[in-house]
Design a protein around this motif. Sequence first.
Motif, PDB file in Angstrom:
ATOM      1  N   ARG A   1       1.012  -1.380  -0.080  1.00  0.00           N
ATOM      2  CA  ARG A   1      -0.242   0.018   0.063  1.00  0.00           C
ATOM      3  C   ARG A   1       0.896   1.380  -0.065  1.00  0.00           C
ATOM      4  O   ARG A   1       1.926   1.368   0.847  1.00  0.00           O
ATOM      5  CB  ARG A   1      -0.887   0.134   1.209  1.00  0.00           C
ATOM      6  CG  ARG A   1      -2.093   1.209   1.298  1.00  0.00           C
ATOM      7  CD  ARG A   1      -2.594   1.380   2.434  1.00  0.00           C
ATOM      8  NE  ARG A   1      -3.556   2.354   2.542  1.00  0.00           N
ATOM      9  CZ  ARG A   1      -4.134   2.991   3.719  1.00  0.00           C
ATOM     10  NH1 ARG A   1      -3.913   2.782   4.837  1.00  0.00           N
ATOM     11  NH2 ARG A   1      -4.882   4.126   3.479  1.00  0.00           N
ATOM     12  N   ASN A   2       0.407   2.170  -0.827  1.00  0.00           N
ATOM     13  CA  ASN A   2       1.202   3.558  -0.994  1.00  0.00           C
ATOM     14  C   ASN A   2       0.689   4.279   0.535  1.00  0.00           C
ATOM     15  O   ASN A   2       0.076   5.448   0.008  1.00  0.00           O
ATOM     16  CB  ASN A   2       0.958   4.186  -2.249  1.00  0.00           C
ATOM     17  CG  ASN A   2       1.772   5.491  -2.366  1.00  0.00           C
ATOM     18  OD1 ASN A   2       2.535   5.790  -1.416  1.00  0.00           O
ATOM     19  ND2 ASN A   2       1.618   6.079  -3.513  1.00  0.00           N
ATOM     20  N   HIS A   3       0.978   3.892   1.513  1.00  0.00           N
ATOM     21  CA  HIS A   3       0.836   4.646   2.832  1.00  0.00           C
ATOM     22  C   HIS A   3       1.575   4.047   3.958  1.00  0.00           C
ATOM     23  O   HIS A   3       1.726   2.791   3.955  1.00  0.00           O
ATOM     24  CB  HIS A   3      -0.844   4.538   3.087  1.00  0.00           C
ATOM     25  CG  HIS A   3      -1.113   5.530   4.154  1.00  0.00           C
ATOM     26  ND1 HIS A   3      -0.967   5.206   5.383  1.00  0.00           N
ATOM     27  CD2 HIS A   3      -1.983   6.563   4.090  1.00  0.00           C
ATOM     28  CE1 HIS A   3      -1.337   6.299   6.316  1.00  0.00           C
ATOM     29  NE2 HIS A   3      -1.875   7.290   5.533  1.00  0.00           N
TER      30      HIS A   3
ATOM     31  N   THR B   1      -3.022   2.175  -4.189  1.00  0.00           N
ATOM     32  CA  THR B   1      -3.759   3.447  -3.819  1.00  0.00           C
ATOM     33  C   THR B   1      -5.113   3.241  -3.308  1.00  0.00           C
ATOM     34  O   THR B   1      -5.559   4.132  -2.424  1.00  0.00           O
ATOM     35  CB  THR B   1      -3.493   4.479  -4.405  1.00  0.00           C
ATOM     36  OG1 THR B   1      -4.226   4.225  -5.684  1.00  0.00           O
ATOM     37  CG2 THR B   1      -2.094   5.054  -4.631  1.00  0.00           C
TER      38      THR B   1
END
Length: 345
Positions: free
Chosen positions: A161-163, A206
Amino acid sequence: MRFSVSIPVMTAALALSVATASAEQITFVSQGGAYQEAQTKAILNPAAKLLGITINQDSAPDAWPVLKTQAATGKPIWDVIDAPTTICVRGGDQGMVEKLDFSKLPNAASMPAQYKTPYSVAYEFYSSVLAYNKKKFAGKAPQTWADFWDVKAFPGTRALRNHPQATMEAALLADGVPADKLYPLDVDRAFKKLEQIKPNITVWWTSGAQSAQLLADGEIDMEMAWNGRVAAVMKEGAPVSFTFNQGLLQETSLCIVKGAPNLETAYKFVNAAMTPDIQANFPAYIDYGPGNPAAYATGKISPERTAQMPSAPENAAKQVLVSQAWWASPAGEDAIKRWAGFVQK
């Protein structure tokens, strides 16, 4: 079941009280989509019926900017928010969310202390889990984040995940940090470990829909994904599985807007929404678990369904409860800011 009683005379005072009760309402805000549809059936409709109130709904995938705008006007229109706990805590610290009076929330009294903050109560749980393609790993499936990082023993395409939330925790677990020693997060160590795996990450996803599609299409062989999204792909027949082992257990919480126009009714709703019997409705409509553990003792959730729930006691014991308090702290906010530079370079 509703019972009807014939009353020969209704006094004016009684009529007024009935009219007042029926006029009670709140505006409830959630994150939209299939999730909000599911909770409408599982929680909102039963709570409204129990209390005899009207629940108006709004949707905000990211409630924070709207909350700030409403706070700036001094006349908020929202009452109760379903949001990541970090929003509740940050909002409370900045005077935009009510500090809860837990004497008005008896259904939350027996919940674990770590499921509550001064401004919020855990409403439902989901997990960031290690998911994988069963055909690719037919002999031996990855079961830990150390396995995810081991590209030699478990070769294949990967996605994260881009977090930073949950992703940094996974990196530290992969680096050997004990689950009970994660917090406060060693941010430098986490980013160093993430640098190791970065060349092997095919996609930084995302959205939950994107993560599910990557699995369904067979585009990636293993990834961090939300358990509900993986379960949906599994139901569609994709050769996919996941493990709750070392999952990152995260909650969505309920909090009350500071200066809510219907404050007392908001308290009544939050308490009703945490009723074990109502909480036990969640698994019938979505693959996320009740926030109140007492829901599992109601008998409404079958053993088979309990085994699939991230917050079920046996599954929760295998996981790490993500510290929303840490992520809402200055250190957590700094890590989020640092993340953008890490992904882009």
